[in-house]
Design a protein around this motif. Structure first.
Motif, PDB file in Angstrom:
ATOM      1  N   ALA A  17       0.834  -1.200   0.000  1.00 45.79           N
ATOM      2  CA  ALA A  17       0.000   0.000   0.000  1.00 45.79           C
ATOM      3  C   ALA A  17       0.871   1.253   0.000  1.00 45.79           C
ATOM      4  O   ALA A  17       0.571   2.228  -0.683  1.00 45.79           O
ATOM      5  CB  ALA A  17      -0.915   0.001   1.228  1.00 45.79           C
ATOM      6  N   ALA A  18       1.975   1.190   0.751  1.00 47.09           N
ATOM      7  CA  ALA A  18       2.842   2.363   0.835  1.00 47.09           C
ATOM      8  C   ALA A  18       3.484   2.635  -0.514  1.00 47.09           C
ATOM      9  O   ALA A  18       3.546   3.778  -0.971  1.00 47.09           O
ATOM     10  CB  ALA A  18       3.920   2.129   1.897  1.00 47.09           C
ATOM     11  N   VAL A  19       3.940   1.567  -1.186  1.00 49.26           N
ATOM     12  CA  VAL A  19       4.578   1.744  -2.484  1.00 49.26           C
ATOM     13  C   VAL A  19       3.566   2.294  -3.481  1.00 49.26           C
ATOM     14  O   VAL A  19       3.838   3.248  -4.204  1.00 49.26           O
ATOM     15  CB  VAL A  19       5.163   0.412  -2.983  1.00 49.26           C
ATOM     16  N   ALA A  20       2.355   1.715  -3.475  1.00 50.73           N
ATOM     17  CA  ALA A  20       1.319   2.184  -4.395  1.00 50.73           C
ATOM     18  C   ALA A  20       1.028   3.661  -4.149  1.00 50.73           C
ATOM     19  O   ALA A  20       0.875   4.443  -5.086  1.00 50.73           O
ATOM     20  CB  ALA A  20       0.049   1.356  -4.211  1.00 50.73           C
ATOM     21  N   ALA A  21       0.973   4.031  -2.878  1.00 51.74           N
ATOM     22  CA  ALA A  21       0.659   5.419  -2.556  1.00 51.74           C
ATOM     23  C   ALA A  21       1.764   6.354  -3.026  1.00 51.74           C
ATOM     24  O   ALA A  21       1.515   7.484  -3.411  1.00 51.74           O
ATOM     25  CB  ALA A  21       0.455   5.567  -1.048  1.00 51.74           C
ATOM     26  N   MET A  22       3.019   5.848  -3.034  1.00 50.70           N
ATOM     27  CA  MET A  22       4.124   6.710  -3.421  1.00 50.70           C
ATOM     28  C   MET A  22       4.172   6.919  -4.931  1.00 50.70           C
ATOM     29  O   MET A  22       4.519   7.980  -5.402  1.00 50.70           O
ATOM     30  CB  MET A  22       5.446   6.106  -2.940  1.00 50.70           C
ATOM     31  N   VAL A  23       3.809   5.867  -5.689  1.00 48.39           N
ATOM     32  CA  VAL A  23       3.936   6.004  -7.139  1.00 48.39           C
ATOM     33  C   VAL A  23       2.674   6.562  -7.789  1.00 48.39           C
ATOM     34  O   VAL A  23       2.735   7.176  -8.828  1.00 48.39           O
ATOM     35  CB  VAL A  23       4.316   4.662  -7.815  1.00 48.39           C
ATOM     36  N   ALA A  24       1.518   6.338  -7.162  1.00 52.42           N
ATOM     37  CA  ALA A  24       0.283   6.775  -7.799  1.00 52.42           C
ATOM     38  C   ALA A  24      -0.030   8.204  -7.394  1.00 52.42           C
ATOM     39  O   ALA A  24      -0.219   8.490  -6.224  1.00 52.42           O
ATOM     40  CB  ALA A  24      -0.862   5.843  -7.382  1.00 52.42           C
ATOM     41  N   PRO A  25      -0.078   9.126  -8.367  1.00 50.92           N
ATOM     42  CA  PRO A  25      -0.427  10.505  -8.012  1.00 50.92           C
ATOM     43  C   PRO A  25      -1.874  10.573  -7.536  1.00 50.92           C
ATOM     44  O   PRO A  25      -2.735   9.900  -8.086  1.00 50.92           O
ATOM     45  CB  PRO A  25      -0.232  11.267  -9.322  1.00 50.92           C
ATOM     46  N   THR A  26      -2.117  11.341  -6.496  1.00 52.58           N
ATOM     47  CA  THR A  26      -3.478  11.490  -6.017  1.00 52.58           C
ATOM     48  C   THR A  26      -3.929  12.917  -6.299  1.00 52.58           C
ATOM     49  O   THR A  26      -3.174  13.853  -6.092  1.00 52.58           O
ATOM     50  CB  THR A  26      -3.569  11.218  -4.505  1.00 52.58           C
ATOM     51  N   PRO A  27      -5.164  13.081  -6.770  1.00 53.26           N
ATOM     52  CA  PRO A  27      -5.660  14.432  -7.025  1.00 53.26           C
ATOM     53  C   PRO A  27      -5.580  15.257  -5.748  1.00 53.26           C
ATOM     54  O   PRO A  27      -5.750  14.732  -4.655  1.00 53.26           O
ATOM     55  CB  PRO A  27      -7.116  14.195  -7.432  1.00 53.26           C
ATOM     56  N   ALA A  28      -5.322  16.553  -5.921  1.00 51.39           N
ATOM     57  CA  ALA A  28      -5.120  17.416  -4.759  1.00 51.39           C
ATOM     58  C   ALA A  28      -6.323  17.393  -3.818  1.00 51.39           C
ATOM     59  O   ALA A  28      -6.190  17.532  -2.618  1.00 51.39           O
ATOM     60  CB  ALA A  28      -4.839  18.828  -5.229  1.00 51.39           C
ATOM     61  N   ASP A  29      -7.528  17.225  -4.385  1.00 50.79           N
ATOM     62  CA  ASP A  29      -8.711  17.297  -3.532  1.00 50.79           C
ATOM     63  C   ASP A  29      -9.134  15.931  -3.003  1.00 50.79           C
ATOM     64  O   ASP A  29     -10.186  15.802  -2.391  1.00 50.79           O
ATOM     65  CB  ASP A  29      -9.871  17.947  -4.301  1.00 50.79           C
ATOM     66  N   HIS A  30      -8.336  14.911  -3.265  1.00 51.43           N
ATOM     67  CA  HIS A  30      -8.698  13.582  -2.798  1.00 51.43           C
ATOM     68  C   HIS A  30      -8.367  13.445  -1.315  1.00 51.43           C
ATOM     69  O   HIS A  30      -7.230  13.613  -0.911  1.00 51.43           O
ATOM     70  CB  HIS A  30      -7.929  12.511  -3.588  1.00 51.43           C
ATOM     71  N   GLN A  31      -9.399  13.169  -0.510  1.00 51.19           N
ATOM     72  CA  GLN A  31      -9.141  12.909   0.909  1.00 51.19           C
ATOM     73  C   GLN A  31      -8.942  11.411   1.070  1.00 51.19           C
ATOM     74  O   GLN A  31      -9.857  10.635   0.781  1.00 51.19           O
ATOM     75  CB  GLN A  31     -10.303  13.387   1.775  1.00 51.19           C
ATOM     76  N   PRO A  32      -7.766  10.995   1.522  1.00 52.62           N
ATOM     77  CA  PRO A  32      -7.542   9.549   1.642  1.00 52.62           C
ATOM     78  C   PRO A  32      -8.379   8.961   2.766  1.00 52.62           C
ATOM     79  O   PRO A  32      -8.842   9.680   3.653  1.00 52.62           O
ATOM     80  CB  PRO A  32      -6.052   9.462   1.977  1.00 52.62           C
ATOM     81  N   SER A  33      -8.553   7.661   2.708  1.00 51.05           N
ATOM     82  CA  SER A  33      -9.173   6.969   3.840  1.00 51.05           C
ATOM     83  C   SER A  33      -8.116   6.819   4.937  1.00 51.05           C
ATOM     84  O   SER A  33      -6.915   7.059   4.700  1.00 51.05           O
ATOM     85  CB  SER A  33      -9.657   5.589   3.396  1.00 51.05           C
ATOM     86  N   LEU A  34      -8.551   6.392   6.097  1.00 54.27           N
ATOM     87  CA  LEU A  34      -7.581   6.125   7.174  1.00 54.27           C
ATOM     88  C   LEU A  34      -6.575   5.072   6.725  1.00 54.27           C
ATOM     89  O   LEU A  34      -5.371   5.189   6.988  1.00 54.27           O
ATOM     90  CB  LEU A  34      -8.300   5.625   8.435  1.00 54.27           C
ATOM     91  N   ALA A  35      -7.075   4.041   6.034  1.00 53.58           N
ATOM     92  CA  ALA A  35      -6.182   2.961   5.602  1.00 53.58           C
ATOM     93  C   ALA A  35      -5.135   3.467   4.621  1.00 53.58           C
ATOM     94  O   ALA A  35      -3.965   3.081   4.681  1.00 53.58           O
ATOM     95  CB  ALA A  35      -6.996   1.825   4.979  1.00 53.58           C
ATOM     96  N   GLU A  36      -5.553   4.352   3.716  1.00 53.73           N
ATOM     97  CA  GLU A  36      -4.585   4.912   2.766  1.00 53.73           C
ATOM     98  C   GLU A  36      -3.548   5.767   3.491  1.00 53.73           C
ATOM     99  O   GLU A  36      -2.344   5.664   3.240  1.00 53.73           O
ATOM    100  CB  GLU A  36      -5.303   5.753   1.707  1.00 53.73           C
TER     101      GLU A  36
END
Ligand code: G3I
Length: 369
Positions: A17-36
Motif C-alpha cells: 500500500a505504501a509503495v502504491a501510494a508513493m507512485v500513484a499521483p493522487t488528485p489534490a482534492d482527494h481525501q484519503p481513507s484512514l487505511a490509505e
C-alpha cells in the motif's frame, strides 16, 4: 520517514500500500481513507468487529474502506469459541478471517487467556491445577493452531494485572491456577510458550487497559516484558487498550507519558499497538445521538484521538492504531454504562465520520508530510 517506513516490516500488505501510494499521483482534492493515510506510514489501522454486522452494507463498506486490520470484539473469546470442554466453534471467527482475506486486511486475535470472563464450565468445574493446565494448553494449542498463518498477532494474555500492578486472582493464576500459583508471572510465561508452539509465526502480545502512560500497572508490565526478554520467553508486543473517558482526569493524564511508555517498551525489543481505543462522552439521559460538533466534549474527544494517533504515528515503536468498534451504533459503551456514556468511536450511528475521525486522519497525514 525512515523511522516510519521501518514499521512496514510488520506488514507486507502495508508495504504494498505504501509503495502504491508513493507512485500513484493522487488528485489534490482527494481525501484519503484512514487505511490509505496509515498505509503510507507503514502503520496498521484497525477496528474491532462483530461478523454479525458484515451483511449490513454500510458496516462492511466502512470497514473495508477505512481499515487495513480487524480484530473480533467478542467471537474469539473463550465462552464463544470453546463453550463446552473440547467443543470448539470457529464459525463466526472464520467469517472474520474470510472478510479480512477478501479485503486484504490483517487479523489480530483476541484473546487466548483472560483472567476474567471465562465460561462457567471452566470457573465452576472444580478442576485440579493439573486438569486446568491441560485445559488451558489444549485451548491455546487448538485455537492458535487453527488460525496458524491467518492471524498475524495474538493477544495471548489479556488484563492479568490490577491497577496497582499486582497479578489478578483468577482460575488460571491461583484459584486454583495451573500449578504455578504464587510464582508471579510464570503462568503468563507458560501461555506465551504454548502460543509460540501452536503458531510459530504469529506475533505474541500482552494486552491491558489503563497502562498506556507511566504508572504502577505499566511499570509491572514493563518489568514482566523485560524479564521475559532476558529469559527468552517469546513475547513480541504490548497492546495498550486506550479506553478513554472525556471528563475523567485519566483522559488527559494518559497523554503526558504515552510516548515515553511506548519508547521504553520498544527499547526492550517489543512493538506496541494501540488496540482498543474509544473516547466516550457523557450522554444526557435518553440521548443516543452525537452531541453538536462545536460542543466542548466533541472538541476534546477529537483532540484526544488526534493526539494519540499522532503519538503512535510518530513513534517507530508503535505499529498499529485500532478502535474498539467501527460505529457508535454497536459500541459496547452505552450497554456497559446503561446509556450514561457513549459516542466514543470515529463513525456515528449512521456511519458519518465525526470530528474525531478528521482529527485522526489529519494526524496520519501530518505524520507523512
Ligand atoms: O450477545 C448477547 C445477546 O444475545 C444478549 O441478549 C445480551 C444480553 O446481555 O448479551 C449479549 O452478549 C454481550 C456481548 O458483549 C455482545 O454484546 C455480553 O453480555 C457482554 O458481556 C459482552 O461484553 C463484551 C465484553 O468485552 C465482555 O466480553 C463487550 O462487547 C466487549 O466490547 C468487551 O471488550 C473488552 C475487551 O475484550 C478487553 N478489553 C476491554 C473491552 C471493553 O470492556
Amino acid at each position: 520517514m525512515a523511522g516510519a517506513l521501518s514499521k512496514s516490516l510488520v506488514s507486507g500488505i502495508v508495504i504494498a500500500a505504501a509503495v502504491a501510494a508513493m507512485v500513484a499521483p493522487t488528485p489534490a482534492d482527494h481525501q484519503p481513507s484512514l487505511a490509505e493515510a496509515a498505509g503510507r506510514l507503514g502503520l496498521l489501522v484497525g477496528a474491532a468487529v462483530d461478523p454479525a454486522h458484515f451483511s449490513e452494507p454500510d458496516y462492511a463498506e466502512t470497514l473495508a474502506r477505512e481499515f487495513n486490520m480487524v480484530e473480533p470484539e467478542n467471537v474469539m473469546k473463550w465462552r464463544h469459541i470453546e463453550p463446552a470442554r473440547g467443543h470448539f466453534d470457529f464459525g463466526a471467527w472464520d467469517q472474520v478471517v474470510s472478510f479480512a482475506a477478501a479485503h486484504q486486511m490483517k487479523v489480530r486475535g483476541h484473546n487466548l487467556l483472560w483472567p476474567a470472563r471465562n465460561p462457567a464450565w471452566v470457573t465452576d468445574g472444580h478442576f485440579t491445577p493439573a486438569e486446568l493446565r491441560e485445559i488451558l494448553h489444549e485451548h491455546i494449542a487448538t485455537v492458535a493452531g487453527h488460525y496458524g498463518g491467518k492471524v498475524f498477532a495474538w493477544d495471548v494474555v489479556n488484563e492479568a494485572f490490577d491497577s496497582r500492578g499486582r497479578l489478578r486472582h483468577s482460575v488460571w493464576y491461583d484459584e486454583p491456577g495451573i500449578g504455578l500459583a504464587g510464582r508471579g508471572t510464570a503462568y503468563v510465561e507458560q501461555a506465551f510458550r504454548w502460543a509460540r508452539e501452536a503458531d510459530p509465526k504469529a506475533l505474541l502480545f500482552y494486552n491491558d487497559y489503563a497502562a498506556e502512560g507511566l504508572n504502577a500497572k505499566s511499570d509491572a508490565i514493563y518489568t514482566m516484558v523485560r524479564d521475559f526478554k532476558r529469559c527468552g520467553v517469546p513475547i513480541d508486543g504490548v497492546g495498550l487498550q486506550m479506553h478513554v473517558a472525556v471528563g475523567s482526569p485519566e483522559g488527559i493524564s494518559v497523554l503526558t507519558s504515552l510516548d515515553a511508555n511506548i519508547t521504553r517498551l520498544a527499547r526492550l525489543g517489543v512493538q506496541v499497538q494501540i488496540t482498543e481505543m474509544d473516547v466516550s462522552l457523557p450522554l444526557p439521559e435518553g440521548q443516543t445521538s452525537e452531541p453538536p460538533a462545536d460542543s466542548p466534549e466533541v472538541r476534546q474527544q477529537a483532540g484526544l484521538y488526534g493526539r494519540v494517533a499522532a503519538i503512535c504515528a510518530g513513534n517507530p515503536g508503535c505499529t498499529a492504531f485500532q478502535t474498539w468498534g467501527v460505529t457508535d451504533r454497536y459500541s459496547w459503551i452505552p450497554v456497559f454504562t446503561h446509556g450514561k456514556r457513549g459516542s466514543g468511536l470515529l463513525f456515528d450511528n449512521d456511519y458519518r465520520p465525526k470530528p474525531c475521525y478528521q482529527a485522526v486522519l489529519k494526524a496520519l497525514m501530518d505524520a507523512w508530510r
